[in-house]
Scaffold this motif. Structure first.
Motif, PDB file in Angstrom:
ATOM      1  N   THR A 101      -2.782 -12.720   8.807  1.00 27.20           N
ATOM      2  CA  THR A 101      -3.206 -11.615   9.667  1.00 27.20           C
ATOM      3  C   THR A 101      -2.859 -10.277   9.027  1.00 27.20           C
ATOM      4  OG1 THR A 101      -2.876 -12.985  11.627  1.00 27.20           O
ATOM      5  CG2 THR A 101      -3.034 -10.626  11.972  1.00 27.20           C
ATOM      6  N   ILE A 102      -1.686 -10.192   8.414  1.00 22.98           N
ATOM      7  CA  ILE A 102      -1.283  -8.953   7.741  1.00 22.98           C
ATOM      8  C   ILE A 102      -2.223  -8.664   6.577  1.00 22.98           C
ATOM      9  CG2 ILE A 102       0.530  -7.895   6.336  1.00 22.98           C
ATOM     10  CD1 ILE A 102       2.560  -9.294   8.166  1.00 22.98           C
ATOM     11  N   CYS A 103      -2.525  -9.676   5.771  1.00 26.37           N
ATOM     12  CA  CYS A 103      -3.445  -9.481   4.643  1.00 26.37           C
ATOM     13  C   CYS A 103      -4.831  -9.072   5.125  1.00 26.37           C
ATOM     14  CB  CYS A 103      -3.530 -10.757   3.816  1.00 26.37           C
ATOM     15  SG  CYS A 103      -2.029 -11.122   2.909  1.00 26.37           S
ATOM     16  N   ARG A 104      -5.285  -9.685   6.206  1.00 28.87           N
ATOM     17  CA  ARG A 104      -6.596  -9.346   6.761  1.00 28.87           C
ATOM     18  C   ARG A 104      -6.609  -7.903   7.251  1.00 28.87           C
ATOM     19  NH1 ARG A 104      -6.847 -13.076  10.534  1.00 28.87           N
ATOM     20  NH2 ARG A 104      -7.445 -14.665   9.042  1.00 28.87           N
ATOM     21  N   ALA A 105      -5.521  -7.497   7.924  1.00 25.16           N
ATOM     22  CA  ALA A 105      -5.444  -6.126   8.432  1.00 25.16           C
ATOM     23  C   ALA A 105      -5.395  -5.119   7.284  1.00 25.16           C
ATOM     24  CB  ALA A 105      -4.213  -5.964   9.324  1.00 25.16           C
ATOM     25  N   LEU A 106      -4.632  -5.432   6.241  1.00 21.25           N
ATOM     26  CA  LEU A 106      -4.568  -4.527   5.090  1.00 21.25           C
ATOM     27  C   LEU A 106      -5.938  -4.381   4.444  1.00 21.25           C
ATOM     28  CD1 LEU A 106      -1.238  -5.674   3.411  1.00 21.25           C
ATOM     29  CD2 LEU A 106      -1.644  -3.526   4.606  1.00 21.25           C
ATOM     30  N   ASN A 107      -6.646  -5.483   4.331  1.00 23.51           N
ATOM     31  CA  ASN A 107      -7.933  -5.466   3.641  1.00 23.51           C
ATOM     32  C   ASN A 107      -9.036  -4.850   4.494  1.00 23.51           C
ATOM     33  OD1 ASN A 107      -9.893  -5.900   1.758  1.00 23.51           O
ATOM     34  ND2 ASN A 107      -9.847  -8.101   1.869  1.00 23.51           N
ATOM     35  N   PHE A 108      -9.166  -5.284   5.744  1.00 20.55           N
ATOM     36  CA  PHE A 108     -10.319  -4.882   6.542  1.00 20.55           C
ATOM     37  C   PHE A 108     -10.056  -3.656   7.418  1.00 20.55           C
ATOM     38  CE2 PHE A 108     -11.113  -9.457   5.814  1.00 20.55           C
ATOM     39  CZ  PHE A 108     -12.238  -9.303   5.037  1.00 20.55           C
ATOM     40  N   ASP A 109      -8.858  -3.541   7.995  1.00 21.55           N
ATOM     41  CA  ASP A 109      -8.584  -2.409   8.878  1.00 21.55           C
ATOM     42  C   ASP A 109      -8.215  -1.154   8.078  1.00 21.55           C
ATOM     43  OD1 ASP A 109      -9.034  -4.139  10.922  1.00 21.55           O
ATOM     44  OD2 ASP A 109      -6.933  -4.430  11.428  1.00 21.55           O
ATOM     45  N   LEU A 110      -7.461  -1.337   7.003  1.00 23.65           N
ATOM     46  CA  LEU A 110      -7.001  -0.187   6.217  1.00 23.65           C
ATOM     47  C   LEU A 110      -7.732  -0.045   4.886  1.00 23.65           C
ATOM     48  CD1 LEU A 110      -3.192  -0.649   6.866  1.00 23.65           C
ATOM     49  CD2 LEU A 110      -4.722   0.998   7.934  1.00 23.65           C
ATOM     50  N   GLN A 111      -8.629  -0.964   4.573  1.00 24.69           N
ATOM     51  CA  GLN A 111      -9.379  -0.972   3.308  1.00 24.69           C
ATOM     52  C   GLN A 111      -8.443  -0.898   2.103  1.00 24.69           C
ATOM     53  OE1 GLN A 111     -10.779   1.018   5.939  1.00 24.69           O
ATOM     54  NE2 GLN A 111     -12.063  -0.750   6.335  1.00 24.69           N
ATOM     55  N   LEU A 112      -7.338  -1.626   2.164  1.00 22.18           N
ATOM     56  CA  LEU A 112      -6.398  -1.685   1.047  1.00 22.18           C
ATOM     57  C   LEU A 112      -6.556  -3.038   0.360  1.00 22.18           C
ATOM     58  CD1 LEU A 112      -3.216  -0.153   2.678  1.00 22.18           C
ATOM     59  CD2 LEU A 112      -4.730   0.905   1.017  1.00 22.18           C
ATOM     60  N   THR A 113      -7.189  -3.032  -0.786  1.00 21.30           N
ATOM     61  CA  THR A 113      -7.389  -4.258  -1.540  1.00 21.30           C
ATOM     62  C   THR A 113      -6.195  -4.488  -2.455  1.00 21.30           C
ATOM     63  OG1 THR A 113      -8.524  -3.072  -3.299  1.00 21.30           O
ATOM     64  CG2 THR A 113      -9.893  -3.966  -1.504  1.00 21.30           C
ATOM     65  N   ARG A 114      -6.150  -5.663  -3.063  1.00 19.17           N
ATOM     66  CA  ARG A 114      -5.080  -5.982  -4.009  1.00 19.17           C
ATOM     67  C   ARG A 114      -5.071  -4.978  -5.152  1.00 19.17           C
ATOM     68  NH1 ARG A 114      -5.353  -7.681  -8.715  1.00 19.17           N
ATOM     69  NH2 ARG A 114      -7.525  -8.260  -8.518  1.00 19.17           N
ATOM     70  N   LYS A 115      -6.249  -4.574  -5.573  1.00 22.32           N
ATOM     71  CA  LYS A 115      -6.363  -3.627  -6.688  1.00 22.32           C
ATOM     72  C   LYS A 115      -5.743  -2.271  -6.322  1.00 22.32           C
ATOM     73  CE  LYS A 115      -9.902  -2.245  -9.980  1.00 22.32           C
ATOM     74  NZ  LYS A 115     -11.333  -2.333 -10.288  1.00 22.32           N
ATOM     75  N   LYS A 116      -6.030  -1.780  -5.111  1.00 26.75           N
ATOM     76  CA  LYS A 116      -5.473  -0.502  -4.680  1.00 26.75           C
ATOM     77  C   LYS A 116      -3.962  -0.584  -4.504  1.00 26.75           C
ATOM     78  CE  LYS A 116      -9.610   1.049  -2.246  1.00 26.75           C
ATOM     79  NZ  LYS A 116     -10.186   1.335  -0.920  1.00 26.75           N
ATOM     80  N   LEU A 117      -3.475  -1.706  -3.965  1.00 28.05           N
ATOM     81  CA  LEU A 117      -2.035  -1.867  -3.775  1.00 28.05           C
ATOM     82  C   LEU A 117      -1.310  -1.962  -5.117  1.00 28.05           C
ATOM     83  CD1 LEU A 117      -2.028  -4.333  -0.765  1.00 28.05           C
ATOM     84  CD2 LEU A 117      -1.363  -1.932  -0.745  1.00 28.05           C
ATOM     85  N   THR A 118      -1.918  -2.658  -6.076  1.00 32.77           N
ATOM     86  CA  THR A 118      -1.316  -2.767  -7.408  1.00 32.77           C
ATOM     87  C   THR A 118      -1.270  -1.405  -8.084  1.00 32.77           C
ATOM     88  OG1 THR A 118      -2.164  -5.009  -7.596  1.00 32.77           O
ATOM     89  CG2 THR A 118      -1.465  -3.952  -9.623  1.00 32.77           C
ATOM     90  N   LYS A 119      -2.320  -0.619  -7.921  1.00 34.46           N
ATOM     91  CA  LYS A 119      -2.348   0.721  -8.505  1.00 34.46           C
ATOM     92  C   LYS A 119      -1.260   1.598  -7.888  1.00 34.46           C
ATOM     93  CE  LYS A 119      -5.276   4.745  -9.179  1.00 34.46           C
ATOM     94  NZ  LYS A 119      -6.501   5.419  -8.808  1.00 34.46           N
ATOM     95  N   ALA A 120      -1.096   1.519  -6.579  1.00 29.81           N
ATOM     96  CA  ALA A 120      -0.052   2.312  -5.914  1.00 29.81           C
ATOM     97  C   ALA A 120       1.329   1.880  -6.388  1.00 29.81           C
ATOM     98  CB  ALA A 120      -0.165   2.161  -4.399  1.00 29.81           C
ATOM     99  N   ALA A 121       1.534   0.588  -6.566  1.00 28.72           N
ATOM    100  CA  ALA A 121       2.828   0.097  -7.047  1.00 28.72           C
ATOM    101  C   ALA A 121       3.073   0.541  -8.480  1.00 28.72           C
ATOM    102  CB  ALA A 121       2.876  -1.423  -6.943  1.00 28.72           C
ATOM    103  N   ARG A 122       2.010   0.535  -9.281  1.00 33.93           N
ATOM    104  CA  ARG A 122       2.140   0.962 -10.675  1.00 33.93           C
ATOM    105  C   ARG A 122       2.512   2.441 -10.758  1.00 33.93           C
ATOM    106  NH1 ARG A 122      -2.747  -0.935 -12.734  1.00 33.93           N
ATOM    107  NH2 ARG A 122      -1.801  -2.959 -12.996  1.00 33.93           N
TER     108      ARG A 122
END
Length: 165
Positions: A101-122
């Motif tokens: 549910t958290i992954c779904r919310a990050l992806n669909f509700d906040l439009q935060l994909t793995r790529k965007k999260l990795t970039k922010a972490a980098r």
């Protein structure tokens, strides 16, 4: 494929003037089943258009989504378990805090994909000169001699199993 204008005309004739579907099929050309689908879609969604995406609601209330967005901005290198604990402590009545549910919310509700999260972490990696890979794997210690010993042992066992000595 029939135009949107024709679909609207047929559906309006059915709903406003109560014209029979077989009669409209004979006059305008679409099969009765197609006209029935357009009417059902109009009753369900309020439109007869094909290219209108279905609006999906979030599984969480808006205040939870806003809190998750703030948390992600404040902690760009978060783990899902940390976010899950944060949600459970701040919103104890929230029932659905599973990983999916958290992954779904990050992806669909906040439009935060793995790529965007990795970039922010980098971008949040320390500026000490070490690379993102070194920084993200700093807790992992690779014992190269042990790995070599394990590979040699595996090769010996494989040779014994194949009848070679």
């Amino acid at each position: 494929m029939y135009s949107d204008d024709l679909r609207w005309r047929i559906v309006s004739l059915i709903h406003i003037y109560d014209v029979e579907i077989p009669f409209l099929s004979d006059i305008f050309g679409p099969k009765p089943r197609s006209i029935q689908r357009w009417c059902n879609k109009f009753l369900r969604t309020g439109t007869v258009l094909d290219n209108v995406p279905n609006l999906k609601e979030s599984r969480w209330p808006p205040e939870v989504v806003l809190d998750v967005e703030k948390y992600v901005k404040a902690h760009p290198t978060f783990y899902i378990e940390e976010l899950q604990q944060h949600l459970r402590s701040d919103f104890p009545d929230l029932k659905n805090t599973s990983d999916s549910t958290i992954c779904r919310a990050l992806n669909f509700d906040l439009q935060l994909t793995r790529k965007k999260l990795t970039k922010a972490a980098r971008e949040a990696a320390p500026e000490s000169g070490e690379s993102y890979w070194e920084w993200s794997c700093r807790d992992v210690i690779l014992d190269l001699p042990k790995i070599i010993r394990m590979a040699m042992k595996y090769a010996r066992l494989k040779n014994i199993a194949n009848g070679k000595t």
